[in-house]
Scaffold this motif. Structure first.
Motif, PDB file in Angstrom:
ATOM      1  N   GLU A 118       0.830  -1.211   0.000  1.00 48.88           N
ATOM      2  CA  GLU A 118       0.000   0.000   0.000  1.00 48.88           C
ATOM      3  C   GLU A 118       0.865   1.262   0.000  1.00 48.88           C
ATOM      4  O   GLU A 118       0.547   2.236  -0.681  1.00 48.88           O
ATOM      5  N   VAL A 119       1.960   1.243   0.750  1.00 50.65           N
ATOM      6  CA  VAL A 119       2.868   2.393   0.787  1.00 50.65           C
ATOM      7  C   VAL A 119       3.542   2.571  -0.578  1.00 50.65           C
ATOM      8  O   VAL A 119       3.658   3.699  -1.081  1.00 50.65           O
ATOM      9  N   PHE A 120       3.968   1.493  -1.203  1.00 48.91           N
ATOM     10  CA  PHE A 120       4.538   1.584  -2.553  1.00 48.91           C
ATOM     11  C   PHE A 120       3.549   2.259  -3.497  1.00 48.91           C
ATOM     12  O   PHE A 120       3.915   3.143  -4.264  1.00 48.91           O
ATOM     13  N   GLU A 121       2.324   1.825  -3.440  1.00 51.48           N
ATOM     14  CA  GLU A 121       1.281   2.386  -4.318  1.00 51.48           C
ATOM     15  C   GLU A 121       1.062   3.871  -4.015  1.00 51.48           C
ATOM     16  O   GLU A 121       0.963   4.692  -4.934  1.00 51.48           O
ATOM     17  N   ALA A 122       1.007   4.221  -2.752  1.00 49.59           N
ATOM     18  CA  ALA A 122       0.776   5.619  -2.359  1.00 49.59           C
ATOM     19  C   ALA A 122       1.927   6.531  -2.773  1.00 49.59           C
ATOM     20  O   ALA A 122       1.705   7.715  -3.066  1.00 49.59           O
ATOM     21  N   LEU A 123       3.146   5.996  -2.826  1.00 50.69           N
ATOM     22  CA  LEU A 123       4.318   6.819  -3.129  1.00 50.69           C
ATOM     23  C   LEU A 123       4.781   6.733  -4.579  1.00 50.69           C
ATOM     24  O   LEU A 123       5.727   7.430  -4.959  1.00 50.69           O
ATOM     25  N   LYS A 124       4.125   5.929  -5.388  1.00 53.90           N
ATOM     26  CA  LYS A 124       4.646   5.680  -6.743  1.00 53.90           C
ATOM     27  C   LYS A 124       4.788   6.933  -7.586  1.00 53.90           C
ATOM     28  O   LYS A 124       5.663   7.004  -8.446  1.00 53.90           O
ATOM     29  N   ASP A 125       3.979   7.951  -7.353  1.00 47.78           N
ATOM     30  CA  ASP A 125       4.069   9.180  -8.148  1.00 47.78           C
ATOM     31  C   ASP A 125       4.893  10.267  -7.471  1.00 47.78           C
ATOM     32  O   ASP A 125       5.049  11.362  -8.013  1.00 47.78           O
ATOM     33  N   VAL A 126       5.451   9.977  -6.300  1.00 39.00           N
ATOM     34  CA  VAL A 126       6.239  10.956  -5.558  1.00 39.00           C
ATOM     35  C   VAL A 126       7.662  11.057  -6.117  1.00 39.00           C
ATOM     36  O   VAL A 126       8.262  12.125  -6.118  1.00 39.00           O
ATOM     37  N   PHE A 127       8.181   9.950  -6.614  1.00 40.65           N
ATOM     38  CA  PHE A 127       9.558   9.901  -7.094  1.00 40.65           C
ATOM     39  C   PHE A 127       9.617  10.071  -8.608  1.00 40.65           C
ATOM     40  O   PHE A 127       8.661   9.771  -9.310  1.00 40.65           O
ATOM     41  N   ASP A 128      10.769  10.524  -9.093  1.00 45.49           N
ATOM     42  CA  ASP A 128      10.949  10.741 -10.528  1.00 45.49           C
ATOM     43  C   ASP A 128      11.195   9.453 -11.304  1.00 45.49           C
ATOM     44  O   ASP A 128      11.163   9.467 -12.534  1.00 45.49           O
ATOM     45  N   ALA A 129      11.446   8.377 -10.615  1.00 47.35           N
ATOM     46  CA  ALA A 129      11.698   7.076 -11.242  1.00 47.35           C
ATOM     47  C   ALA A 129      10.902   6.020 -10.477  1.00 47.35           C
ATOM     48  O   ALA A 129      10.456   6.260  -9.354  1.00 47.35           O
ATOM     49  N   PRO A 130      10.717   4.848 -11.067  1.00 44.50           N
ATOM     50  CA  PRO A 130       9.967   3.787 -10.382  1.00 44.50           C
ATOM     51  C   PRO A 130      10.659   3.306  -9.106  1.00 44.50           C
ATOM     52  O   PRO A 130      11.893   3.270  -9.032  1.00 44.50           O
TER      53      PRO A 130
END
Length: 183
Positions: A118-130
């Motif tokens: 769930e945390v991965f999903e929530a943060l996926k658009d926070v970083f410039d890369a996957p």
């Protein structure tokens, strides 16, 4: 092992050099204990620092936290972890390169696994890369040698500590001030 009637839980993370990750989590409210160590490898027996650094054991430098979930949630620990290292670089954190420095979460149970997803999903658009952080079940944790424990606390003026760990702690204080026991 934790006592069965204990309300404390464990979490195991690898975010590059364990000295850095240890120093970060030693400042977080609700953390009872932080131990630097090794996990995720395939070599028989307890590995040494030299063996892990060779890259041949498959182990990552990790920390194992004992925390009070009444004070800090596993989700909040993950948010701190994911925002105080670079979860988008494979087998690298800054100048530290190799599989022993990979970004990894070793979950202790299915609930931790689900929260991490769930945390991965929530943060996926926070970083410039996957996000490339490995998510694996904890099999074995080996405590690192004594001289690795509390490294930043006992060596704050050492070069690596001054140039790598101190800025990381400053970032922690800026991003997560409400969750810290030390301001």
């Amino acid at each position: 092992m934790l006592e069965t009637n204990s309300t404390l839980e464990r979490a195991t993370f690898g975010g590059g050099c364990f000295w850095c990750t240890e120093a970060v989590f030693q400042e977080v409210k609700g953390i009872q204990k932080v131990i630097s160590g090794y996990s995720g490898g395939n070599a028989p027996g307890k590995p040494t620092y030299r063996e892990v650094c060779s890259g041949l054991t498959g182990h990552a430098e990790v920390i194992q936290l004992t925390f009070d979930p009444k004070i800090i949630s596993y989700r909040d620990l993950l948010l701190i972890f994911m925002t105080t290292h670079d979860p988008t670089t494979l087998n690298r954190q800054g100048a530290d390169v190799g599989t022993m420095y990979r970004s990894v979460i070793y979950y202790h149970n299915k609930e931790q696994q689900q929260i991490a997803k769930e945390v991965f999903e929530a943060l996926k658009d926070v970083f410039d890369a996957p996000i490339v952080t490995e998510l694996s079940e904890l099999e074995t944790f080996y405590e690192a040698e004594d001289y690795h424990q509390d490294y930043y606390k006992t060596n704050p003026r050492q070069g690596y500590c001054s140039y790598v760990i101190t800025p990381k702690l400053n970032k922690l204080r800026k991003l997560h001030a409400d969750k810290l026991s030390v301001k």
